[in-house]
Design a protein around this motif. Structure first.
Motif, PDB file in Angstrom:
ATOM      1  N   TRP A  55      -8.727   0.595  -5.959  1.00  0.00           N
ATOM      2  CA  TRP A  55      -7.821   1.619  -5.462  1.00  0.00           C
ATOM      3  C   TRP A  55      -8.451   2.973  -5.728  1.00  0.00           C
ATOM      4  O   TRP A  55      -9.401   3.086  -6.498  1.00  0.00           O
TER       5      TRP A  55
ATOM      6  N   ALA B 161       0.843  -1.203   0.000  1.00  0.00           N
ATOM      7  CA  ALA B 161       0.000   0.000   0.000  1.00  0.00           C
ATOM      8  C   ALA B 161       0.880   1.257   0.000  1.00  0.00           C
ATOM      9  O   ALA B 161       0.624   2.207  -0.745  1.00  0.00           O
TER      10      ALA B 161
ATOM     11  N   VAL C  10      -4.536   2.687  -1.432  1.00  0.00           N
ATOM     12  CA  VAL C  10      -4.954   1.293  -1.400  1.00  0.00           C
ATOM     13  C   VAL C  10      -5.251   0.883   0.036  1.00  0.00           C
ATOM     14  O   VAL C  10      -4.453   1.149   0.937  1.00  0.00           O
TER      15      VAL C  10
END
Length: 136
Positions: free
Chosen positions: A89, A48, A59
């Motif tokens: 996302w 992420a 994310v």
């Protein structure tokens, strides 16, 4: 041991790949976005963070689904590359640390020059992208 995470960001039967910039190892090759896991970081948190840094997308680590891995002997250490599938996302990916970005379907992936550790991923991704088995 070098632990690295990467994302197969899938949208409309295509996956996002990025081209390694000049001046880096394996420059010019296409790879899945991601990076190194920092000490004390979970693989999902690392991915992420890397996707935010490299692509400018947000994310949720819980949205990352473990997909497969690759193991590759390097000159001075061993690479363990963990690939996660990502379907959700926030933001539009931009090439912050790459020469270029491309959305590739299964056929297009076959034509890209990729690092050796990424090549085994093509076989796993082909059915997810609506393509058959990948023969290289």
């Amino acid at each position: 041991m070098l632990l690295v995470v990467a994302a197969a960001m899938i949208e409309d039967g295509r996956v996002l790949v990025q081209q390694r910039p000049e001046g880096t190892s394996l420059a010019g090759l296409w790879e899945f976005p991601g990076g190194k896991i920092e000490p004390g970081e979970s693989p999902e948190a690392a991915l992420a963070r890397e996707l935010d840094e490299e692509l400018g997308v947000a994310v949720d680590p819980a949205a990352l689904v473990p997909l497969t891995f690759a193991s590759e002997a390097l000159a001075d250490r061993h690479l363990m590359l963990l690939l996660y599938r990502l379907d959700r996302w926030e933001g539009v990916p931009e090439a912050r640390h790459a020469s270029a970005l491309a959305w590739a379907d299964s056929a297009a992936l076959r034509g890209l020059s990729m690092p050796p550790a990424d090549v085994p991923f093509l076989e796993v991704l082909a059915p997810l992208l609506g393509g058959g088995a990948v023969l290289r």
